[in-house]
Design a protein around this motif. Structure first.
Motif, PDB file in Angstrom:
ATOM      1  N   TYR A 122       0.836  -1.206   0.000  1.00 35.35           N
ATOM      2  CA  TYR A 122       0.000   0.000   0.000  1.00 35.35           C
ATOM      3  C   TYR A 122       0.870   1.256   0.000  1.00 35.35           C
ATOM      4  CZ  TYR A 122      -3.278   3.512   1.896  1.00 35.35           C
ATOM      5  OH  TYR A 122      -4.020   4.639   2.117  1.00 35.35           O
ATOM      6  N   LYS A 123       1.943   1.214   0.778  1.00 31.63           N
ATOM      7  CA  LYS A 123       2.859   2.354   0.826  1.00 31.63           C
ATOM      8  C   LYS A 123       3.425   2.658  -0.563  1.00 31.63           C
ATOM      9  CE  LYS A 123       7.020   3.952   3.196  1.00 31.63           C
ATOM     10  NZ  LYS A 123       7.781   3.750   4.444  1.00 31.63           N
ATOM     11  N   LEU A 124       3.899   1.617  -1.240  1.00 25.56           N
ATOM     12  CA  LEU A 124       4.520   1.815  -2.559  1.00 25.56           C
ATOM     13  C   LEU A 124       3.495   2.280  -3.589  1.00 25.56           C
ATOM     14  CD1 LEU A 124       6.928  -1.259  -2.660  1.00 25.56           C
ATOM     15  CD2 LEU A 124       7.422   1.089  -1.936  1.00 25.56           C
ATOM     16  N   THR A 125       2.290   1.721  -3.527  1.00 20.29           N
ATOM     17  CA  THR A 125       1.228   2.147  -4.452  1.00 20.29           C
ATOM     18  C   THR A 125       0.853   3.608  -4.202  1.00 20.29           C
ATOM     19  OG1 THR A 125       0.381  -0.105  -4.494  1.00 20.29           O
ATOM     20  CG2 THR A 125      -1.112   1.629  -5.253  1.00 20.29           C
ATOM     21  N   TRP A 126       0.740   3.957  -2.925  1.00 25.16           N
ATOM     22  CA  TRP A 126       0.404   5.345  -2.562  1.00 25.16           C
ATOM     23  C   TRP A 126       1.480   6.295  -3.070  1.00 25.16           C
ATOM     24  CZ3 TRP A 126       0.960   9.990  -0.127  1.00 25.16           C
ATOM     25  CH2 TRP A 126      -0.196  10.638   0.314  1.00 25.16           C
ATOM     26  N   PHE A 127       2.738   5.873  -2.955  1.00 25.81           N
ATOM     27  CA  PHE A 127       3.864   6.680  -3.421  1.00 25.81           C
ATOM     28  C   PHE A 127       3.754   6.924  -4.929  1.00 25.81           C
ATOM     29  CE2 PHE A 127       8.024   7.375  -0.996  1.00 25.81           C
ATOM     30  CZ  PHE A 127       8.214   8.613  -1.568  1.00 25.81           C
ATOM     31  N   GLU A 128       3.362   5.882  -5.673  1.00 18.56           N
ATOM     32  CA  GLU A 128       3.200   6.028  -7.130  1.00 18.56           C
ATOM     33  C   GLU A 128       2.081   7.012  -7.448  1.00 18.56           C
ATOM     34  OE1 GLU A 128       2.655   2.251  -9.020  1.00 18.56           O
ATOM     35  OE2 GLU A 128       4.446   1.392  -8.072  1.00 18.56           O
ATOM     36  N   ARG A 129       0.988   6.924  -6.683  1.00 12.16           N
ATOM     37  CA  ARG A 129      -0.116   7.867  -6.894  1.00 12.16           C
ATOM     38  C   ARG A 129       0.339   9.302  -6.596  1.00 12.16           C
ATOM     39  NH1 ARG A 129      -4.423   5.654  -2.997  1.00 12.16           N
ATOM     40  NH2 ARG A 129      -5.567   7.512  -3.639  1.00 12.16           N
ATOM     41  N   LEU A 130       1.150   9.459  -5.543  1.00 12.20           N
ATOM     42  CA  LEU A 130       1.665  10.789  -5.219  1.00 12.20           C
ATOM     43  C   LEU A 130       2.539  11.316  -6.355  1.00 12.20           C
ATOM     44  CD1 LEU A 130       2.103  13.120  -3.200  1.00 12.20           C
ATOM     45  CD2 LEU A 130       4.085  11.838  -2.331  1.00 12.20           C
ATOM     46  N   ALA A 131       3.396  10.454  -6.884  1.00  6.48           N
ATOM     47  CA  ALA A 131       4.293  10.888  -7.962  1.00  6.48           C
ATOM     48  C   ALA A 131       3.496  11.328  -9.186  1.00  6.48           C
ATOM     49  CB  ALA A 131       5.254   9.758  -8.317  1.00  6.48           C
ATOM     50  N   ALA A 132       2.430  10.605  -9.492  1.00  5.80           N
ATOM     51  CA  ALA A 132       1.598  10.962 -10.645  1.00  5.80           C
ATOM     52  C   ALA A 132       0.924  12.307 -10.420  1.00  5.80           C
ATOM     53  CB  ALA A 132       0.560   9.867 -10.889  1.00  5.80           C
ATOM     54  N   HIS A 133       0.400  12.512  -9.224  1.00  8.75           N
ATOM     55  CA  HIS A 133      -0.259  13.781  -8.926  1.00  8.75           C
ATOM     56  C   HIS A 133       0.758  14.922  -8.894  1.00  8.75           C
ATOM     57  CE1 HIS A 133      -3.286  16.529  -7.636  1.00  8.75           C
ATOM     58  NE2 HIS A 133      -2.726  16.739  -6.470  1.00  8.75           N
ATOM     59  N   ALA A 134       1.934  14.649  -8.352  1.00  4.89           N
ATOM     60  CA  ALA A 134       2.987  15.670  -8.318  1.00  4.89           C
ATOM     61  C   ALA A 134       3.359  16.099  -9.731  1.00  4.89           C
ATOM     62  CB  ALA A 134       4.211  15.124  -7.575  1.00  4.89           C
ATOM     63  N   TYR A 167      16.656  -0.729  12.652  1.00  8.21           N
ATOM     64  CA  TYR A 167      15.867  -0.262  11.519  1.00  8.21           C
ATOM     65  C   TYR A 167      16.151  -1.038  10.225  1.00  8.21           C
ATOM     66  CZ  TYR A 167      14.133   3.723  14.182  1.00  8.21           C
ATOM     67  OH  TYR A 167      13.500   4.520  15.097  1.00  8.21           O
ATOM     68  N   ALA A 168      16.935  -2.105  10.328  1.00  9.31           N
ATOM     69  CA  ALA A 168      17.370  -2.808   9.108  1.00  9.31           C
ATOM     70  C   ALA A 168      16.196  -3.282   8.261  1.00  9.31           C
ATOM     71  CB  ALA A 168      18.266  -3.981   9.473  1.00  9.31           C
ATOM     72  N   LYS A 169      15.171  -3.818   8.897  1.00  6.73           N
ATOM     73  CA  LYS A 169      14.026  -4.338   8.154  1.00  6.73           C
ATOM     74  C   LYS A 169      12.863  -3.357   8.110  1.00  6.73           C
ATOM     75  CE  LYS A 169      12.669  -8.431   7.796  1.00  6.73           C
ATOM     76  NZ  LYS A 169      12.000  -9.733   8.043  1.00  6.73           N
ATOM     77  N   ASN A 170      13.079  -2.174   8.668  1.00  4.60           N
ATOM     78  CA  ASN A 170      11.981  -1.213   8.772  1.00  4.60           C
ATOM     79  C   ASN A 170      11.602  -0.642   7.407  1.00  4.60           C
ATOM     80  OD1 ASN A 170      10.627   1.445   9.393  1.00  4.60           O
ATOM     81  ND2 ASN A 170      10.901   0.628  11.440  1.00  4.60           N
ATOM     82  N   ALA A 171      10.297  -0.498   7.202  1.00  2.17           N
ATOM     83  CA  ALA A 171       9.785   0.004   5.921  1.00  2.17           C
ATOM     84  C   ALA A 171      10.277   1.414   5.604  1.00  2.17           C
ATOM     85  CB  ALA A 171       8.255  -0.026   5.930  1.00  2.17           C
ATOM     86  N   LEU A 172      10.708   2.156   6.625  1.00  6.24           N
ATOM     87  CA  LEU A 172      11.140   3.534   6.403  1.00  6.24           C
ATOM     88  C   LEU A 172      12.453   3.623   5.627  1.00  6.24           C
ATOM     89  CD1 LEU A 172      10.550   4.854  10.044  1.00  6.24           C
ATOM     90  CD2 LEU A 172       8.970   4.962   8.135  1.00  6.24           C
ATOM     91  N   LEU A 173      13.234   2.527   5.661  1.00  5.95           N
ATOM     92  CA  LEU A 173      14.581   2.567   5.083  1.00  5.95           C
ATOM     93  C   LEU A 173      14.768   1.629   3.905  1.00  5.95           C
ATOM     94  CD1 LEU A 173      14.956   2.988   8.441  1.00  5.95           C
ATOM     95  CD2 LEU A 173      17.293   3.309   7.666  1.00  5.95           C
ATOM     96  N   GLN A 174      13.704   1.048   3.396  1.00  8.48           N
ATOM     97  CA  GLN A 174      13.870   0.049   2.325  1.00  8.48           C
ATOM     98  C   GLN A 174      14.226   0.710   0.993  1.00  8.48           C
ATOM     99  OE1 GLN A 174      14.109  -3.181   3.180  1.00  8.48           O
ATOM    100  NE2 GLN A 174      13.954  -2.146   5.166  1.00  8.48           N
ATOM    101  N   PRO A 175      14.886  -0.009   0.116  1.00 10.79           N
ATOM    102  CA  PRO A 175      15.310   0.564  -1.167  1.00 10.79           C
ATOM    103  C   PRO A 175      14.142   1.074  -2.022  1.00 10.79           C
ATOM    104  CG  PRO A 175      16.408  -1.552  -0.775  1.00 10.79           C
ATOM    105  CD  PRO A 175      15.404  -1.381   0.324  1.00 10.79           C
ATOM    106  N   GLU A 176      12.990   0.389  -1.987  1.00 11.30           N
ATOM    107  CA  GLU A 176      11.882   0.799  -2.871  1.00 11.30           C
ATOM    108  C   GLU A 176      11.339   2.190  -2.536  1.00 11.30           C
ATOM    109  OE1 GLU A 176      12.123  -2.045  -1.184  1.00 11.30           O
ATOM    110  OE2 GLU A 176      11.430  -3.766  -2.356  1.00 11.30           O
ATOM    111  N   PRO A 177      10.959   2.468  -1.257  1.00  9.68           N
ATOM    112  CA  PRO A 177      10.499   3.833  -0.967  1.00  9.68           C
ATOM    113  C   PRO A 177      11.595   4.879  -1.131  1.00  9.68           C
ATOM    114  CG  PRO A 177      10.544   2.492   1.029  1.00  9.68           C
ATOM    115  CD  PRO A 177      10.748   1.569  -0.121  1.00  9.68           C
ATOM    116  N   ARG A 178      12.840   4.491  -0.849  1.00 10.77           N
ATOM    117  CA  ARG A 178      13.941   5.439  -1.067  1.00 10.77           C
ATOM    118  C   ARG A 178      14.058   5.788  -2.548  1.00 10.77           C
ATOM    119  NH1 ARG A 178      19.249   3.890   2.594  1.00 10.77           N
ATOM    120  NH2 ARG A 178      18.612   5.092   4.413  1.00 10.77           N
TER     121      ARG A 178
END
Length: 266
Positions: A122-134, A167-178
DNA sequence: ATGTCGGCAAAATGCCGA
């Protein structure tokens, strides 16, 4: 004259009303994006904010999420509530308004934990929607600021210990959202805090756990992105870290930019 | 794995999200 625009994940606008009002009184920002208000629309403290000199619009739900835009001595002109791209998404994470000649997008990007799993997708999909709107906003040529809790640590400079296993496995630091965040920058959006403070950590979040605040074990999660049309007006940027030390503090501190009211000579 | 904080359902404790 400058215009100060700030973003603050308030972590429950009613529980943190005292530190919020203390910050507004001292910092006196012109425009404020709030996230995690955690209040139904009927429970939003509009009166207390009005008495503090701020008009507001808000988009909230029970218990979770919730965003609001405040303006000193003005009421923001709402242009959008909710991010386009999925009508079934009812989470209150995006609110947009015209204020003082700037289009302000206030966003609360999904946290994404635990990872992997449906919340991370959901996070990654939301990010894509944000990028499109941006991209749509950028194409208008209007001065735009996209401010909020992106729930992304952009680089290893933005975490107190990049090698920490905490934070190694934390969603805040993963390569995809980065990578998604980097694509926004590559599309022309300016990370104002980083632009003004290259090489400095500039944390905006300290976990309630593990004495993170007294140890300064922070993360940089809250970002203010300027459109190319607005970026030349960037005068300064910073984080009001003192707010994190107030009684009943949120786990985030406000981040802010100051903008020249008009381009010099223009 | 740990730890803090608050909201919630459902019973004064446990679970979840962050």
């Amino acid at each position: 004259m400058t215009l100060e625009v700030a973003t603050f994940n308030v972590n429950n606008v009613n529980k943190r009303l005292a530190p919020l009002l203390a910050w507004l009184a001292r910092a006196s920002p012109d425009v404020v994006c709030l996230q995690e208000t955690k209040a139904e629309n009927a429970a939003f403290p509009a009166r207390a904010l009005r008495e503090a000199g701020y008009g507001a619009i808000w988009y909230g739900e029970r218990s979770w999420n919730g965003v609001a835009i405040l303006a000193k001595d003005a009421t923001p002109i709402e242009t959008r509530r909710g991010l386009p791209g999925d009508d079934s998404d009812k989470q209150c994470r995006y609110l947009e308004a015209a204020v003082r000649g700037v289009l302000v997008g206030c966003l609360y990007l999904p946290n994404g934990n635990p990872q992997p799993g449906p919340k991370f997708r959901y996070k990654l999909t939301w990010f894509e929607r944000l990028a499109a709107h941006a991209a749509d906003l950028r194409a208008t040529g209007h001065p735009v600021i996209l401010a909020g809790d992106y729930n992304v640590v952009p680089t290893d400079l933005d975490v107190y210990n990049a090698r920490s296993r905490t934070y190694a496995k934390n969603a805040l630091l993963q390569p995809e959202p980065r990578a998604a965040y980097q694509r926004l920058l590559e599309a022309g959006w300016l990370d104002a805090i980083r632009a003004r403070h290259p090489g400095q950590p500039m944390f905006t979040f300290w976990d309630y756990l593990r004495d993170a605040w007294p140890r300064n074990s922070g993360l940089r999660l809250d970002h203010l992105l300027l459109s190319e049309s607005l970026a030349p007006r960037l005068a300064d940027a910073g984080v009001d870290t003192w707010v994190r030390a107030l009684p009943d503090a949120s786990d985030h501190a406000p981040a802010w930019v100051t903008l020249e009211e008009t381009i010099e000579g223009g």
